[in-house]
Each structure stands twice: as structure tokens, then as C-alpha cells.
Enzyme design. Structure first.
Site, PDB file in Angstrom:
ATOM      1  N   ASP A  65       6.923  13.098 -17.146  1.00 52.33           N
ATOM      2  CA  ASP A  65       6.558  11.829 -17.778  1.00 52.33           C
ATOM      3  C   ASP A  65       6.023  10.890 -16.695  1.00 52.33           C
ATOM      4  O   ASP A  65       6.786  10.352 -15.889  1.00 52.33           O
ATOM      5  CB  ASP A  65       7.777  11.215 -18.460  1.00 52.33           C
ATOM      6  CG  ASP A  65       7.434   9.980 -19.292  1.00 52.33           C
ATOM      7  OD1 ASP A  65       6.377   9.378 -19.046  1.00 52.33           O
ATOM      8  OD2 ASP A  65       8.233   9.631 -20.177  1.00 52.33           O
ATOM      9  N   HIS A  71      -9.991   7.260   4.817  1.00 53.91           N
ATOM     10  CA  HIS A  71     -10.498   6.905   3.497  1.00 53.91           C
ATOM     11  C   HIS A  71     -12.010   6.760   3.510  1.00 53.91           C
ATOM     12  O   HIS A  71     -12.702   7.136   2.550  1.00 53.91           O
ATOM     13  CB  HIS A  71      -9.846   5.597   3.012  1.00 53.91           C
ATOM     14  CG  HIS A  71      -8.428   5.786   2.540  1.00 53.91           C
ATOM     15  ND1 HIS A  71      -7.386   5.937   3.410  1.00 53.91           N
ATOM     16  CD2 HIS A  71      -7.921   5.886   1.286  1.00 53.91           C
ATOM     17  CE1 HIS A  71      -6.263   6.091   2.696  1.00 53.91           C
ATOM     18  NE2 HIS A  71      -6.565   6.072   1.417  1.00 53.91           N
TER      19      HIS A  71
END
Length: 418
Positions: A322, A413
Site C-alpha cells: 500500500d 542528478h
């Protein structure tokens, strides 16, 4: 006197000052009938799915969400979704092998991560390989339990006290009722919190290899029905959960106790290996941990850690957990210190890992495949999965902190995401 830069920022912060009377009228409610509606039948059936797409009227999206593979496996999603229109495809990468020396997880694991964030898998992979090269992390499951907390409102404190006195005599009955709802559920504990004329019953369960949230909801509802019918002191009103459980939110209660599975993991890494793989030193990483810990306190963080949510969200999506439980699962404490011999000590403790290897989304085709890839599908593997989660978070903390210390965080990044 304010300078031009200050005035510029003031304009940005005062967007509302430019709203016109005409634009505000757009906020009024509309009595116009809905132009289209989707079928009322929420279950998965080919004809119903076709009618739902007719209501959506977006043909360019349909082949991406309802491809042939999805059509062929449509029935397997029956108990996991309503108003079905298709599936979303996410890229999956693997981090590892990650060596975990746990009470339950004792393997070298390739960990599947589903994400759209560039550099994430690369970072966790680097941390996993670092841990494995250092001999693996030690991981220990410390505690487990999932709770539901029904709440009861009475007229007076006296009535609330009378109800508590009765409830404490009913524990055996509550146990029989809750455990009759599932072959895999055990009532572990019952605590009571009385606040004025409000009473919260805290039912704490063991749920086997399932994450267990539906299981404890059904069990507690059965008790609530019994209480409503048999309690000699009648509540004005009551609710199945009165928000004391910590369900899908970060809480200090869960940090100090357990919700799901509580796990801790540690690793010792030599100074030579830190320099070779992270291009920094144990001293600098300990410095970063001290400063970032203070930063966490200043920001009001529940626990102090770098980015558990990154790895957990990617693993949860890949393995049918979940995903909303990341809100509570990504809570805990990271610690990095310098050992007497100059090596690095690093540990993570996560008290809220809501994970399971059966039930929920774990049986869906792709998610089951990823659990099989881990070697942790099915019964008997939930505790091992929790220890792997802790090892994964430790890998992510090491890699990210190493990148900050070496000045490589933005560079990674920029290289992988642009």
C-alpha cells in the site's frame, strides 16, 4: 527602505490581490447537470470497461492504459480496484545485490524499485553494493503489530469510567470475536485511553504475512458491533477508528512504539572503503549526520532520517504494498558515528514498516513477479521483507550522505536526469 528585490517578492506573495470580481464568480456552485456519467457497476467486466471509456471519450489515452496485456490479465485486478480503465506502466530497476544478515532475511537480494525519479536506483544500488562489500548489514526485526482504535463518546466522565470498567472484563470475549474473523489474525494487546468523556480502545493485532489493514478493520468492526449491542453503558456515538492508530501518517506514538514491523539495521564500513566508494571520509559523514540531525529537530521532523520515502515508495509500488503507507513507514532514525578504529558506523531504525507478502496488491501479476525476484513471495516471508526494507533504507542513507559529503549530489542528478 525596501529594495526592488523585496518589492518583487511581495508581488509574488500577493497573488490574491489581483483577483477580480469576475474571476471570483468562477468559484460559484453550478446547477448544470453532469454531461456524462460512467457505469454504476464498479466491478471489472469487459463491457463495463468499454462503456467507461466511452464516457471518458479520450481515445488517444486508451491504448496506453488499456493495452492487450492489460486486457488479457484484467480479471486479476478484480479485488484491488474499482471503476477500472487500465493499468499504468512504470519503469522498474534493481538495486544490489544487497547482502542482509538478518534474523529472517539471510541472502544477497536484488531489490526491484519502481520509480520515475532518475538517479534514485543508481543511488540505492551504490549503497547496496557498498554494504555488501563491507560484509553486509546486520538486521533485526524487533516488534510487530497493527492497530485499530475505535472511539466512544459518552455524556459524562462517570459514564466513560463505567464503560472502561466493563470493557476490561470483556478481553477474552473481544479476543474470541476478533480472531474468529480471520485464521491469520491474533489479538496481541488491548490498551485504553480515556480523555474526558471520550474513550479510545486501542486494539493491537498480529496479522501474519499480510500487511493486515483490511484484516484489523474487519476484526475491530466485529467487536464494535458487539459493544454496541452488549455494553451496559451506551455511548452517544462511536466510530470504528478515532485517529489514534497512526494509520497512514507520521506520529510520535508510532516512532516510540510499533506499527507494522519495527526493524533496525547496522553496518560497519572501513575508512578505505568509504573513500573508495563514496569519495569522502567517515569523519565527514559523521559531521553531516550531526548537522542534519539538528536540522531535523529544528524542522520538527518525526524522527531524523534523510530519505527513507524514496526507497520505500519505489519498493512498495514494485512489490504490491500500500503506497500510501509510506507516510508512516518512512519514519525513523538514522545514525552515523566514527568508530574507535576510524571506520564508519551506520544504522537505521524504522518502527512503522507496513509490509506484507500475501494479500493486498502482492498477488497482482507484476507485483508478484517482483516478490518472486526477491525470493520473498507468499507465506513466511513478511518478516524477511521488513529486514530487507531496513537494509535498503540504510543503503540509501549511506549513498545520499556520501554524495552530499563529496559534493556529488547535484552532479549525479544533473548527469542522470537531464
Amino acid at each position: 527602505m525596501p529594495n526592488n528585490k523585496t518589492n518583487k517578492f511581495a508581488e509574488v506573495y500577493s497573488v490574491l490581490s489581483n483577483i477580480t470580481e469576475e474571476s471570483l464568480q468562477q468559484l460559484s456552485t453550478s446547477e448544470q447537470p453532469l454531461a456524462t456519467r460512467q457505469p454504476l457497476n464498479m466491478y471489472i467486466k469487459a463491457s463495463t470497461v468499454d462503456k467507461r471509456w466511452q464516457a471518458i471519450d479520450c481515445e488517444q489515452a486508451k491504448p496506453h492504459l488499456l493495452d492487450q496485456s492489460t486486457i488479457d490479465s484484467m480479471s486479476s485486478y478484480q479485488k484491488n480496484i474499482e471503476n477500472f480503465i487500465g493499468t499504468v506502466k512504470l519503469p522498474v530497476g534493481i538495486a544490489g545485490p544487497l547482502r542482509v544478515n538478518g534474523l529472517f532475511a539471510q541472502e544477497d537480494y536484488f531489490v526491484p524499485l519502481a520509480t520515475t525519479e532518475a538517479a534514485l536506483v543508481a543511488s540505492y544500488n551504490r549503497g547496496a553494493l557498498l554494504i555488501s562489500e563491507a560484509g553486509g548489514c546486520s538486521a533485526m526485526l524487533l516488534n510487530e503489530g497493527v492497530c485499530r482504535t475505535p472511539g466512544f463518546a459518552f455524556e459524562t466522565l462517570i459514564q466513560a469510567g463505567q464503560f472502561v470498567a466493563w470493557a476490561t472484563t470483556q478481553i477474552d470475549t473481544f479476543t474470541d470475536i476478533t480472531e474468529s474473523t480471520s485464521n491469520h489474525l491474533t489479538l496481541k494487546d488491548l490498551k485504553i485511553n480515556l480523555e474526558g468523556n471520550h474513550v479510545y480502545l486501542i486494539f493491537d493485532y498480529l496479522t501474519g504475512d499480510a500487511s493486515g489493514q483490511n484484516m484489523v478493520t474487519i476484526a475491530t468492526n466485529a467487536v464494535l458491533e458487539y459493544i454496541t449491542e452488549h455494553s451496559p453503558t451506551k455511548a452517544k456515538y462511536s466510530f470504528l477508528d478515532a485517529n489514534l492508530s497512526g494509520d497512514k501518517k507520521a506520529t510520535m506514538q508510532s516512532l516510540n512504539g510499533v506499527r507494522g514491523k519495527k526493524v533496525t539495521a547496522e553496518v560497519h564500513i572501513s575508512a578505505e572503503l568509504v573513500k573508495k566508494r563514496l569519495h569522502t571520509t567517515p569523519e565527514r559523514m559523521a559531521d553531516f549526520w550531526r548537522m542534519s540531525s539538528v536540522g531535523g529537530v529544528l524542522s520538527g521532523s518525526v524522527g531524523v532520517q534523510g530519505h527513507y520515502a524514496n526507497g520505500l515508495a519505489a519498493l512498495y509500488i514494485a512489490c504490491g504494498q500500500d503506497a500510501a503507507c509510506v507516510a508512516e513507514s518512512a519514519v525513523g532514525v538514522t545514525r552515523m558515528e566514527l568508530n574507535d578504529d576510524g571506520s564508519l558506523y551506520a544504522s537505521v531504525t524504522l518502527p512503522n514498516l507496513m509490509v506484507g507478502t500475501v494479500g493486498g496488491g502482492t498477488g497482482l501479476p507484476s507485483q508478484q513477479a517482483n516478490l518472486q525476484l526477491l525470493g520473498l513471495a507468499g507465506n513466511g516471508n513478511a518478516r524477511a521483507l521488513a529486514e530487507v526494507c531496513a537494509g535498503l533504507c540504510l543503503a540509501g542513507e549511506l549513498s545520499m550522505i556520501g554524495a552530499f559529503c563529496a559534493g556529488h549530489f547535484a552532479k549525479a542528478h544533473r548527469k542522470l536526469a537531464r
